[in-house]
Write a protein that holds these residues in place. Structure first.
Motif, PDB file in Angstrom:
ATOM      1  N   UNK A   1     -37.743   4.325  33.259  1.00 34.37           N
ATOM      2  CA  UNK A   1     -37.012   4.245  31.984  1.00 34.37           C
ATOM      3  C   UNK A   1     -35.657   4.933  32.097  1.00 34.37           C
ATOM      4  N   UNK A   2     -35.615   6.097  32.706  1.00 33.47           N
ATOM      5  CA  UNK A   2     -34.350   6.813  32.889  1.00 33.47           C
ATOM      6  C   UNK A   2     -33.396   6.024  33.779  1.00 33.47           C
ATOM      7  N   UNK A   3     -33.947   5.366  34.789  1.00 31.82           N
ATOM      8  CA  UNK A   3     -33.117   4.516  35.650  1.00 31.82           C
ATOM      9  C   UNK A   3     -32.485   3.386  34.848  1.00 31.82           C
ATOM     10  N   UNK A   4     -33.283   2.780  33.973  1.00 27.60           N
ATOM     11  CA  UNK A   4     -32.760   1.704  33.132  1.00 27.60           C
ATOM     12  C   UNK A   4     -31.652   2.223  32.217  1.00 27.60           C
ATOM     13  N   UNK A   5     -31.826   3.421  31.684  1.00 28.47           N
ATOM     14  CA  UNK A   5     -30.793   4.028  30.831  1.00 28.47           C
ATOM     15  C   UNK A   5     -29.528   4.316  31.629  1.00 28.47           C
ATOM     16  N   UNK A   6     -29.700   4.767  32.871  1.00 24.25           N
ATOM     17  CA  UNK A   6     -28.536   4.999  33.733  1.00 24.25           C
ATOM     18  C   UNK A   6     -27.795   3.697  34.002  1.00 24.25           C
ATOM     19  N   UNK A   7     -28.543   2.625  34.241  1.00 22.52           N
ATOM     20  CA  UNK A   7     -27.923   1.321  34.502  1.00 22.52           C
ATOM     21  C   UNK A   7     -27.092   0.884  33.304  1.00 22.52           C
ATOM     22  N   UNK A   8     -27.616   1.062  32.114  1.00 18.53           N
ATOM     23  CA  UNK A   8     -26.878   0.697  30.897  1.00 18.53           C
ATOM     24  C   UNK A   8     -25.597   1.519  30.791  1.00 18.53           C
ATOM     25  N   UNK A   9     -25.698   2.824  31.020  1.00 15.79           N
ATOM     26  CA  UNK A   9     -24.520   3.696  30.908  1.00 15.79           C
ATOM     27  C   UNK A   9     -23.451   3.308  31.935  1.00 15.79           C
ATOM     28  N   UNK A  10     -23.864   3.014  33.143  1.00 17.58           N
ATOM     29  CA  UNK A  10     -22.915   2.617  34.179  1.00 17.58           C
ATOM     30  C   UNK A  10     -22.246   1.290  33.833  1.00 17.58           C
ATOM     31  N   UNK A  11     -23.029   0.341  33.323  1.00 19.95           N
ATOM     32  CA  UNK A  11     -22.467  -0.947  32.911  1.00 19.95           C
ATOM     33  C   UNK A  11     -21.479  -0.773  31.767  1.00 19.95           C
ATOM     34  N   UNK A  12     -21.789   0.140  30.855  1.00 17.57           N
ATOM     35  CA  UNK A  12     -20.874   0.404  29.738  1.00 17.57           C
ATOM     36  C   UNK A  12     -19.553   0.972  30.251  1.00 17.57           C
ATOM     37  N   UNK A  13     -19.636   1.911  31.196  1.00 16.19           N
ATOM     38  CA  UNK A  13     -18.415   2.488  31.774  1.00 16.19           C
ATOM     39  C   UNK A  13     -17.552   1.402  32.414  1.00 16.19           C
ATOM     40  N   UNK A  14     -18.188   0.542  33.182  1.00 17.26           N
ATOM     41  CA  UNK A  14     -17.458  -0.536  33.869  1.00 17.26           C
ATOM     42  C   UNK A  14     -16.826  -1.485  32.853  1.00 17.26           C
ATOM     43  N   UNK A  15     -17.567  -1.818  31.805  1.00 21.42           N
ATOM     44  CA  UNK A  15     -17.039  -2.698  30.759  1.00 21.42           C
ATOM     45  C   UNK A  15     -15.837  -2.052  30.064  1.00 21.42           C
ATOM     46  N   UNK A  16     -15.887  -0.741  29.871  1.00 18.35           N
ATOM     47  CA  UNK A  16     -14.761  -0.037  29.248  1.00 18.35           C
ATOM     48  C   UNK A  16     -13.511  -0.114  30.121  1.00 18.35           C
ATOM     49  N   UNK A  17     -13.664   0.066  31.437  1.00 19.19           N
ATOM     50  CA  UNK A  17     -12.502  -0.037  32.325  1.00 19.19           C
ATOM     51  C   UNK A  17     -11.935  -1.457  32.305  1.00 19.19           C
ATOM     52  N   UNK A  18     -12.828  -2.439  32.319  1.00 16.09           N
ATOM     53  CA  UNK A  18     -12.366  -3.826  32.275  1.00 16.09           C
ATOM     54  C   UNK A  18     -11.550  -4.078  31.006  1.00 16.09           C
ATOM     55  N   UNK A  19     -12.064  -3.593  29.884  1.00 23.34           N
ATOM     56  CA  UNK A  19     -11.379  -3.815  28.608  1.00 23.34           C
ATOM     57  C   UNK A  19     -10.110  -2.977  28.496  1.00 23.34           C
ATOM     58  N   UNK A  20     -10.195  -1.696  28.836  1.00 21.53           N
ATOM     59  CA  UNK A  20      -9.046  -0.798  28.694  1.00 21.53           C
ATOM     60  C   UNK A  20      -7.860  -1.242  29.538  1.00 21.53           C
ATOM     61  N   UNK A  21      -8.144  -1.688  30.749  1.00 21.20           N
ATOM     62  CA  UNK A  21      -7.066  -2.049  31.673  1.00 21.20           C
ATOM     63  C   UNK A  21      -6.883  -3.560  31.808  1.00 21.20           C
ATOM     64  N   UNK A  22      -7.667  -4.324  31.063  1.00 21.13           N
ATOM     65  CA  UNK A  22      -7.619  -5.782  31.149  1.00 21.13           C
ATOM     66  C   UNK A  22      -7.614  -6.216  32.620  1.00 21.13           C
TER      67      UNK A  22
END
Length: 114
Positions: free
Chosen positions: A33-54
């Motif tokens: 479960x913690x691994x799944x939560x880590x995966x979500x957090x990492x994906x969110x970080x990556x999505x933020x960089x994609x959006x912030x920097x287009x």
């Protein structure tokens, strides 16, 4: 591992060894479960960089940082974000491996040797 270049021997860690070591540490210290939560957090970080920097990749950020018109401060920010993005992609791949093989590798610790 070692390579020789111009008569000089260079040593570096075996990438397979370090990857398996890192996955093993995840399996020892983290629940599925913690691994799944880590995966979500990492994906969110990556999505933020994609959006912030287009941008669609860390390489895009590095290319932007190298443009003459970009200030040194912005170039530093872009290369830093690119490095963090790559690190999170690597961490996400480790977490995904750990999740995919969690049941097998936690039930038989000898199945993942380092």
């Amino acid at each position: 591992m070692a390579t020789e270049q111009d008569g000089v021997r260079h040593y570096y860690p075996d990438p397979l060894y370090t990857r398996l070591r890192d996955v093993r540490e995840l399996l020892e210290d983290t629940t599925k479960r913690e691994l799944a939560e880590q995966a979500v957090a990492l994906k969110e970080d990556i999505a933020e960089w994609k959006a912030e920097y287009d941008a669609d990749s860390p390489d895009t950020l590095r290319e932007r940082a190298a443009v003459d018109e970009v200030s040194a401060e912005l170039a530093y920010e872009l290369t830093r974000a690119a490095s963090d993005w790559e690190l999170d992609r690597y961490r996400l791949s480790l977490v995904q491996d750990a999740i995919k093989n969690y049941d097998t590798w936690t039930s038989d610790p000898s199945s993942i040797t380092v």
